[in-house]
Design an enzyme around this catalytic site. Sequence first.
Site, PDB file in Angstrom:
ATOM      1  N   ARG A 120      11.768  35.772 183.528  1.00 57.86           N
ATOM      2  CA  ARG A 120      12.561  34.658 182.991  1.00 57.86           C
ATOM      3  C   ARG A 120      14.004  34.814 183.465  1.00 57.86           C
ATOM      4  NH1 ARG A 120      15.137  31.324 179.713  1.00 57.86           N
ATOM      5  NH2 ARG A 120      16.572  32.167 178.162  1.00 57.86           N
ATOM      6  N   ILE A 121      14.600  33.732 183.926  1.00 57.17           N
ATOM      7  CA  ILE A 121      16.019  33.738 184.296  1.00 57.17           C
ATOM      8  C   ILE A 121      16.681  32.622 183.496  1.00 57.17           C
ATOM      9  CG2 ILE A 121      16.016  34.882 186.548  1.00 57.17           C
ATOM     10  CD1 ILE A 121      15.597  32.234 187.888  1.00 57.17           C
ATOM     11  N   GLU A 150      13.847  32.398 174.251  1.00 52.09           N
ATOM     12  CA  GLU A 150      12.523  32.481 174.888  1.00 52.09           C
ATOM     13  C   GLU A 150      11.966  33.884 175.130  1.00 52.09           C
ATOM     14  OE1 GLU A 150      15.032  30.607 176.329  1.00 52.09           O
ATOM     15  OE2 GLU A 150      14.370  28.669 175.565  1.00 52.09           O
ATOM     16  N   GLY A 184      14.630  28.048 182.273  1.00 52.87           N
ATOM     17  CA  GLY A 184      14.253  27.094 181.238  1.00 52.87           C
ATOM     18  C   GLY A 184      14.206  25.673 181.763  1.00 52.87           C
ATOM     19  N   HIS A 225      -1.358  22.137 180.888  1.00 56.27           N
ATOM     20  CA  HIS A 225       0.018  21.663 181.066  1.00 56.27           C
ATOM     21  C   HIS A 225       0.574  21.846 182.474  1.00 56.27           C
ATOM     22  CE1 HIS A 225      -0.507  22.472 176.734  1.00 56.27           C
ATOM     23  NE2 HIS A 225       0.178  21.358 176.602  1.00 56.27           N
ATOM     24  N   SER A 259      26.499  32.197 179.253  1.00 56.17           N
ATOM     25  CA  SER A 259      27.019  30.834 179.501  1.00 56.17           C
ATOM     26  C   SER A 259      27.997  30.395 178.422  1.00 56.17           C
ATOM     27  CB  SER A 259      25.870  29.835 179.577  1.00 56.17           C
ATOM     28  OG  SER A 259      25.187  29.793 178.334  1.00 56.17           O
ATOM     29  N   ASP A 260      27.981  31.091 177.278  1.00 55.81           N
ATOM     30  CA  ASP A 260      28.958  30.754 176.239  1.00 55.81           C
ATOM     31  C   ASP A 260      29.280  31.988 175.394  1.00 55.81           C
ATOM     32  OD1 ASP A 260      26.140  29.625 175.637  1.00 55.81           O
ATOM     33  OD2 ASP A 260      26.956  29.889 173.627  1.00 55.81           O
TER      34      ASP A 260
HETATM   35  N1  ADE Z   1      21.433  29.832 175.382  1.00 59.53           N
HETATM   36  C1  ADE Z   1      22.683  29.715 175.872  1.00 59.53           C
HETATM   37  N2  ADE Z   1      23.581  29.725 174.878  1.00 59.53           N
HETATM   38  C2  ADE Z   1      22.870  29.843 173.725  1.00 59.53           C
HETATM   39  C3  ADE Z   1      23.222  29.891 172.372  1.00 59.53           C
HETATM   40  N3  ADE Z   1      24.484  29.825 171.998  1.00 59.53           N
HETATM   41  N4  ADE Z   1      22.235  30.005 171.459  1.00 59.53           N
HETATM   42  C4  ADE Z   1      20.952  30.057 171.852  1.00 59.53           C
HETATM   43  N5  ADE Z   1      20.553  30.009 173.105  1.00 59.53           N
HETATM   44  C5  ADE Z   1      21.504  29.904 174.048  1.00 59.53           C
END
Ligand code: ADE
Length: 234
Positions: free
Chosen positions: A87-88, A181, A20, A4, A203-204
């Site tokens: 991993r970042i 991951e 990712g 790959h 990020s959330d």
């Molecule tokens: N990566 C970023 N936000 C995520 C989420 N809510 N669930 C799984 N992976 C994530």
Amino acid sequence: MSIHISAKKGEIAKVVLQPGDPLRAQYIAENFLENAKLVSKTRGMFYYTGMYKGKEITVGASGMGFPSIGIYSYELFTEYDVETIIRIGTCGAYTTDLNLFDVLIVENAASESTYAKYAWGIEEEIIAPQGNIFNIINETAKEMSLQAKATNIHSSDIFYRKDPNIPAIATKYNCLAVEMEAFGLFANAKHLGKNAATILTVSDIIPTHENISADDREKALKPMIELALESAWK
Ligand code: ADE
């Protein structure tokens, strides 16, 4: 070449930073590495090798989920003699105790996935980072005066689910956030005797549905990228 990855042997550094998203790999190569060369673009999974403060480093994507990082990290470790993968990535916080942009250094990845069991006979549902790179990242964060919290996280196979409650495994191991991951990467590294760690940016925030806007993502990830590069450089 591996199945790959189309880089030639010798075109991948001993240390690989693995976001990712392939476009994030390209962004890091173009903005943080010198003389970065695109060494593989099979399936759009960009891999670049360049120099960071005089040390050769590769940055290349893992894709999303255990099957994808399982393939890329395995081929990097076994076909390209990579010693260390950092991993970042990004993660969703299960708790409002965390804030958007927080940087987490994964202390353990817990998962209900069967990946480690069926790939390598690893029965544990929680796997630690492998080798000394977790300690190096923590020390480096201190030296950089970067607030980075070492914590357990949930590595999940599932992004969308019916049940809105925090999954039992995350509660069991006090996982403050979820991504998809780290557990697969740690399982591969454990089986192969290699080094692996994961750094995440929140990020959330799952309970409040807040998230970092697409526009903010690049600058939001800068502290994590710098921490990974400084740690990889050591
Ligand atoms: N990566 C970023 N936000 C995520 C989420 N809510 N669930 C799984 N992976 C994530």
